[in-house]
Write a protein that holds these residues in place. Structure first.
Motif, PDB file in Angstrom:
ATOM      1  N   ILE A 107      -5.967   6.190  -0.503  1.00 46.62           N
ATOM      2  CA  ILE A 107      -7.292   5.425  -0.427  1.00 46.62           C
ATOM      3  C   ILE A 107      -6.961   3.787   0.084  1.00 46.62           C
ATOM      4  N   TRP A 108      -5.988   3.444  -0.700  1.00 46.44           N
ATOM      5  CA  TRP A 108      -5.494   2.014  -0.377  1.00 46.44           C
ATOM      6  C   TRP A 108      -4.872   1.644   1.124  1.00 46.44           C
ATOM      7  N   LEU A 109      -4.231   2.628   1.257  1.00 48.76           N
ATOM      8  CA  LEU A 109      -3.264   2.530   2.591  1.00 48.76           C
ATOM      9  C   LEU A 109      -4.134   2.645   3.871  1.00 48.76           C
ATOM     10  N   ASN A 110      -5.103   3.661   3.848  1.00 49.48           N
ATOM     11  CA  ASN A 110      -5.850   3.951   4.985  1.00 49.48           C
ATOM     12  C   ASN A 110      -6.153   2.900   5.831  1.00 49.48           C
ATOM     13  N   PRO A 111      -6.977   1.845   5.332  1.00 47.42           N
ATOM     14  CA  PRO A 111      -7.506   0.950   6.229  1.00 47.42           C
ATOM     15  C   PRO A 111      -6.373  -0.144   6.889  1.00 47.42           C
ATOM     16  N   ARG A 112      -5.419  -0.146   6.430  1.00 43.68           N
ATOM     17  CA  ARG A 112      -4.288  -0.869   6.856  1.00 43.68           C
ATOM     18  C   ARG A 112      -3.112  -0.146   7.775  1.00 43.68           C
ATOM     19  N   LEU A 113      -3.156   1.251   7.499  1.00 41.42           N
ATOM     20  CA  LEU A 113      -2.168   2.015   8.628  1.00 41.42           C
ATOM     21  C   LEU A 113      -2.524   2.054   9.748  1.00 41.42           C
ATOM     22  N   MET A 130     -10.196  -3.306  -3.075  1.00 41.31           N
ATOM     23  CA  MET A 130      -9.136  -2.954  -2.014  1.00 41.31           C
ATOM     24  C   MET A 130      -8.571  -4.154  -1.417  1.00 41.31           C
ATOM     25  N   SER A 131      -8.847  -5.466  -1.784  1.00 44.91           N
ATOM     26  CA  SER A 131      -8.552  -6.580  -1.173  1.00 44.91           C
ATOM     27  C   SER A 131      -8.399  -6.442   0.354  1.00 44.91           C
ATOM     28  N   MET A 132      -9.475  -6.229   0.864  1.00 37.30           N
ATOM     29  CA  MET A 132      -9.612  -6.218   2.238  1.00 37.30           C
ATOM     30  C   MET A 132      -9.543  -7.480   2.757  1.00 37.30           C
ATOM     31  N   ASP A 133      -8.853  -7.882   3.625  1.00 37.55           N
ATOM     32  CA  ASP A 133      -8.817  -9.161   4.174  1.00 37.55           C
ATOM     33  C   ASP A 133      -9.227  -8.925   5.807  1.00 37.55           C
ATOM     34  N   GLU A 134      -9.198  -9.986   6.591  1.00 34.57           N
ATOM     35  CA  GLU A 134      -9.566  -9.892   8.069  1.00 34.57           C
ATOM     36  C   GLU A 134      -8.840  -8.862   8.757  1.00 34.57           C
ATOM     37  N   GLU A 135      -7.533  -9.058   8.625  1.00 32.99           N
ATOM     38  CA  GLU A 135      -6.827  -8.099   9.391  1.00 32.99           C
ATOM     39  C   GLU A 135      -6.810  -6.564   8.950  1.00 32.99           C
TER      40      GLU A 135
END
Length: 161
Positions: free
Chosen positions: A62-68, A11-16
């Motif tokens: 799935i990828w967009l959800n944590p960034r949306l 998912m390449s989750m970063d701090e933001e």
């Protein structure tokens, strides 16, 4: 191999993105991912080869959800604490977590994964009842795991007091 750590890298989750994922809208809407992906794969029954379109859309979701969603204005809620607990769990090689949490999380992950072969066979056989049952099975244990992440986070806060 830790499936959660692997998916975090995928998912390449970063701090933001983690801050955004702490938004309750992100956490609760995340529970739609397995049913949407299942429906997308099952759609081959109706639309054949074009089912790749809903599959791709589900993967994008799935990828967009944590960034949306924006970072939450308050983190004093179950969903945000679950996200913070998950980060603690993912970092357990560097900062150990209590053994009782670690053991129970492994049990919950194992119970959830038990539904995976049934899910896959449900896709293969286009058995809607098997798909439904395996979705429910996996989501119950995922929800329990997420709740355990809240407990882990709250315990870590008690330890710091």
């Amino acid at each position: 191999m830790d499936i959660i750590k692997w998916t975090e890298k995928l998912m390449s989750m970063d701090e933001e993105s983690w801050q955004r994922h702490a938004n309750p809208w992100s956490v609760y809407s995340r529970f739609t991912t397995l049913p949407l992906l299942s429906l997308a794969f099952y759609s081959r029954e109706w639309i054949g080869i074009y089912s790749f379109i809903p599959v791709v859309l589900a993967l994008v979701w799935i990828w967009l959800n944590p960034r949306l969603f924006p970072p939450p204005s308050s983190t004093d809620n179950w969903a945000s604490m679950a996200t913070f607990g998950e980060r603690l769990y993912l970092n357990r090689q560097h900062v150990p977590i209590p053994v009782h949490h670690q053991r129970f999380c492994v049990v919950l992950q194992t119970l959830s994964v038990i539904g995976l072969p049934f899910l896959i066979y449900g896709f293969y056989s286009l058995n809607i009842w098997l798909l439904l049952a395996s979705n429910i099975w996996m989501m119950v244990f995922k929800a329990w795991f997420v709740d355990r992440m809240v407990w882990l986070y709250l315990d870590s806060q008690d330890d710091q007091s």
